[in-house]
Write an enzyme that holds these catalytic residues in place. Structure first.
Site, mmCIF file in Angstrom:
data_model
loop_
_atom_site.group_PDB
_atom_site.id
_atom_site.type_symbol
_atom_site.label_atom_id
_atom_site.label_comp_id
_atom_site.label_asym_id
_atom_site.label_seq_id
_atom_site.Cartn_x
_atom_site.Cartn_y
_atom_site.Cartn_z
ATOM 1 N N SER A 22 -13.590 -22.705 12.454
ATOM 2 C CA SER A 22 -14.116 -21.354 12.626
ATOM 3 C C SER A 22 -13.371 -20.367 11.737
ATOM 4 C CB SER A 22 -13.945 -20.894 14.078
ATOM 5 O OG SER A 22 -14.839 -21.529 14.937
ATOM 6 N N PRO A 23 -14.044 -19.286 11.357
ATOM 7 C CA PRO A 23 -13.325 -18.208 10.658
ATOM 8 C C PRO A 23 -12.312 -17.564 11.585
ATOM 9 C CG PRO A 23 -15.598 -17.561 11.155
ATOM 10 C CD PRO A 23 -15.477 -19.002 11.521
ATOM 11 N N ALA A 57 -13.341 -13.496 8.616
ATOM 12 C CA ALA A 57 -14.215 -12.336 8.452
ATOM 13 C C ALA A 57 -13.759 -11.543 7.240
ATOM 14 C CB ALA A 57 -14.170 -11.471 9.705
ATOM 15 N N GLN A 99 -17.194 -16.021 5.844
ATOM 16 C CA GLN A 99 -17.914 -15.166 6.781
ATOM 17 C C GLN A 99 -17.925 -13.740 6.228
ATOM 18 O OE1 GLN A 99 -16.167 -13.815 10.645
ATOM 19 N NE2 GLN A 99 -17.785 -15.075 11.556
ATOM 20 N N HIS A 176 -21.739 -12.317 9.814
ATOM 21 C CA HIS A 176 -21.077 -12.072 11.100
ATOM 22 C C HIS A 176 -21.886 -11.041 11.893
ATOM 23 C CE1 HIS A 176 -18.120 -12.148 14.096
ATOM 24 N NE2 HIS A 176 -17.069 -11.672 13.455
ATOM 25 N N HIS A 179 -19.167 -10.613 18.105
ATOM 26 C CA HIS A 179 -17.845 -10.111 18.481
ATOM 27 C C HIS A 179 -17.705 -8.590 18.403
ATOM 28 C CE1 HIS A 179 -16.243 -14.400 17.460
ATOM 29 N NE2 HIS A 179 -17.006 -14.361 18.538
ATOM 30 N N TYR A 181 -18.885 -6.438 16.223
ATOM 31 C CA TYR A 181 -18.820 -5.788 14.924
ATOM 32 C C TYR A 181 -20.194 -5.211 14.553
ATOM 33 C CZ TYR A 181 -14.223 -7.852 15.013
ATOM 34 O OH TYR A 181 -12.941 -8.180 15.392
ATOM 35 N N ARG A 228 -23.524 -15.966 12.716
ATOM 36 C CA ARG A 228 -22.764 -16.080 13.958
ATOM 37 C C ARG A 228 -23.239 -14.995 14.910
ATOM 38 N NH1 ARG A 228 -16.376 -17.076 15.370
ATOM 39 N NH2 ARG A 228 -17.138 -19.214 15.372
#
Length: 354
Positions: A22-23, A57, A99, A176, A179, A181, A228
């Site tokens: 994962s990033p 990211a 990402q 992305h 989360h 963002y 994602r």
């Protein structure tokens, strides 16, 4: 026969297994430029048997950084600094991805190593943040609401960053939209209170993401493209798995090849019950309802568990984060534990092969 250690193809690209990195933000860049730390950090996972290594990211613009120490792809100098890192991952047999991200209202924050929390003041290197609506994340400064020109700049920035990513050698791109963002902020009704064509209905809230997908796909027509998602906000009235599945179908129609399903991060009052594989059911739901390929992530920290997630059909691949940090050779170890016969043990390490 281990399914986790069978190849998986995305477009014309074949990944050697389904255990991916994962990033993970490192907060160690200088003016968006990755450093020697990033080279060692990412290359070690390729030596350790990962199939896909996704770099952290990486901001598409200076104001899109989570912290002043985030990596970027808004300049050619950043692109050129990524090239040897990407080459090192590829030389060790893994596929390198990146990402592409914009932090929105969660930008301009102190890094975890700073000893501070919250928003970095402008006088200390911070900047004015932007979001779909002028609603702050708890504990952070209030953002400005993006106007039409600002939204257009975000789309353009994602396209330009995608072009630089391909020029740097990255073979997989991930957008992305998770989360908490910027793209997630537009998707969720908890953070998007707009009254124009980017707010209100699900179609409107997804409009920016779909425009970004188009821009990235135009800039990188051949590269496998992932999105994602946070499949739920874990908060009443927020983004959820059914909305995620609907938008995933729309995204697939625009050329997205694969979906990386995580959760949370939008609001401070989220209520999450964590545990091994706590997000696997979310990934399986999106895959089943949308009919799209997904990976699962979230405390999948041992080989048998990762194998079961894939073998049971919940996801086509497993993303892991902290387990790779604990053991950069998680892939080699998992293959040995599962009895998988792989041919990419580094010859320098063969004496340690079980």
């Amino acid at each position: 026969m281990s399914i986790l250690f069978t190849p998986l193809s995305l477009r014309d690209l074949t990944l050697r297994n389904r255990l991916w990195v994962s990033p993970m933000c490192q907060y160690s860049a200088v003016d968006g430029v990755p450093q020697e730390w990033h080279h060692t950090h990412l290359a070690q996972f390729a030596s350790g048997g990962a199939g896909l290594v996704i770099a952290e990211a990486t901001a598409v613009s200076p104001e899109g950084r989570i912290s002043p120490e985030d990596t970027g792809l808004w300049t050619d100098a950043q692109r050129d600094a990524w090239r040897p890192i990407v080459a090192a991952v590829r030389a060790r047999g893994a596929v390198a991805g990146v990402q592409l991200a914009h932090a929105g209202r969660k930008a301009s924050t102190w890094s975890p190593f700073s000893g501070h929390r919250g928003t970095v003041p402008v006088a200390e290197g911070g900047w004015q943040t932007a979001a779909p609506s002028a609603i702050a994340f708890e504990g952070f400064d209030e953002p400005i609401a993006l106007d039409a020109a600002g939204i257009d700049r975000v789309v353009t920035d994602f396209g330009a960053a995608a072009r630089r990513a391909v020029e740097a050698g990255f073979e997989v791109l991930e957008i992305h939209a998770a989360h908490g963002y910027l793209l997630h902020q537009f998707l969720s009704p908890l953070s998007n209170h707009r009254g124009d064509e980017y707010g209100g209905s699900l179609e409107n809230r997804a409009r920016l993401l779909l425009r970004v997908i188009d821009a990235v796909r135009d800039a990188a027509p051949a590269a496998p493209l992932l999105v994602r998602f946070s499949a739920t906000d874990w908060a009443e009235g927020g983004w959820d798995a059914d909305q995620t599945a609907t938008v995933a179908r729309w995204a697939a129609d625009r050329g997205v090849d694969f979906f990386d399903i995580s959760s949370g991060g939008l609001v401070a009052h989220q209520r999450i019950t964590t545990g091994p594989g706590y997000q696997v059911d979310l990934a399986a739901h999106v895959a089943r309802v949308a009919g799209v390929p997904v990976s699962a992530v979230g405390m999948i920290d041992d080989a048998a568990h990762a194998e079961k997630v894939v073998a049971d059909g919940h996801a086509l691949a497993v993303m892991a984060g902290r387990e790779w940090l604990r053991d950069p050779h998680y892939g080699l170890r998992a293959a040995a534990e599962l009895g998988a016969d792989i041919d990419y043990w580094p010859k320098q390490y063969l004496r340690a092969r079980a």
